[in-house]
Design an enzyme around this catalytic site. Structure first.
Site, PDB file in Angstrom:
ATOM      1  N   LYS A 126       0.827  -1.209  -0.140  1.00 48.40           N
ATOM      2  CA  LYS A 126      -0.113  -0.001   0.090  1.00 48.40           C
ATOM      3  C   LYS A 126       1.092   1.182  -0.107  1.00 48.40           C
ATOM      4  CE  LYS A 126      -2.803   2.866   2.945  1.00 48.40           C
ATOM      5  NZ  LYS A 126      -3.175   3.129   4.242  1.00 48.40           N
ATOM      6  N   ASP A 144      -5.992  -0.608  -0.087  1.00 43.24           N
ATOM      7  CA  ASP A 144      -6.016  -0.652   1.457  1.00 43.24           C
ATOM      8  C   ASP A 144      -7.346  -1.172   1.751  1.00 43.24           C
ATOM      9  OD1 ASP A 144      -7.998   1.296   0.938  1.00 43.24           O
ATOM     10  OD2 ASP A 144      -6.929   2.876   2.106  1.00 43.24           O
TER      11      ASP A 144
END
Ligand code: SF4
Length: 218
Positions: A126, A144
């Protein structure tokens, strides 16, 4: 939803997003366009509310905002500045280790490729993808919990983990949406398509959403 409806999804969310707060890392990037701040702010933001991350980043950068300057601070001082972000002790150590590696291996710059970013302590896919997309404007998809949850609720994907969602989106999502998808779905997830009991009755995507896995909604 059908795959071709992704264009409608992006258009409707782009319109709705004008009324929503922008995620903190994006906001910080708009102000600075500094890959180092994207990297450190994202590390701070993990498991932490945006308001807390924003205030902690500002305190930290007011004192030091380059790898060399941060290395002059002790771990205890960094802890004080970033408290109360989640796991602030571990993050203070990670920040110091990241700064040391950036100085030793990259002359103080942040790498602009996925693999060397993933080797930095505390940096997962991420964070690495956010640095590429927001810090360098390169193609990448930052997945995410919001992006993972909503892609599956909408029936666009059927994946079990955020990493699998990233790879599935790389196969399926038109590239022009790669960078913006994170901002849109994070803001959407914080405002309407919440983890528990989403606001389906007010959702601009309700007509195309099968609500996969949603048990309670408002
Ligand atoms: S209809 Fe409900 S589950 Fe589907 S996208 Fe909208 S808020 Fe999320």
């Amino acid at each position: 939803m059908q795959d071709h409806q992704i264009h409608e999804v992006i258009e409707k969310l782009t319109t709705a997003a004008r009324a929503w707060n922008v995620p903190i890392v994006t906001e910080m990037t708009r102000r600075t366009r500094d890959p180092f701040k994207v990297l450190i702010t994202t590390v701070l933001s993990l498991r932490t509310k945006d308001e807390t991350t924003g205030a902690a980043s500002e305190r930290l950068y007011a004192e030091a905002d380059t790898p060399a300057a941060l290395l002059k601070l002790s771990a205890e001082r960094i802890e004080e500045l970033i408290y109360p972000v989640g796991f602030y002790r571990t993050k203070a150590q990670s920040i110091l280790q990241i700064c040391r590696i950036l100085l030793d291996k990259y002359g103080g710059a942040v790498p602009a490729e996925l693999d060397p970013l993933l080797e930095l302590p505390g940096v997962g896919r991420k964070t690495a993808n956010l640095v590429l997309t927001l810090g360098y404007g390169k193609p990448g998809i930052c997945v995410d919990t919001h992006v993972h949850r909503i892609s599956n609720r909408l029936g666009y994907l059927s994946t079990k983990t955020p990493d699998k969602t990233e790879f599935a989106l790389r196969d399926k999502l038109p590239q022009q949406y790669w960078i913006i998808i994170n901002d849109l779905l994070v803001a959407f997830g914080q405002n309407l398509c919440k983890p528990v009991s989403p606001f389906c009755s007010r959702c601009p995507l309700a007509h195309l959403c099968p609500r996969t896995g949603v048990r309670h909604s408002r």
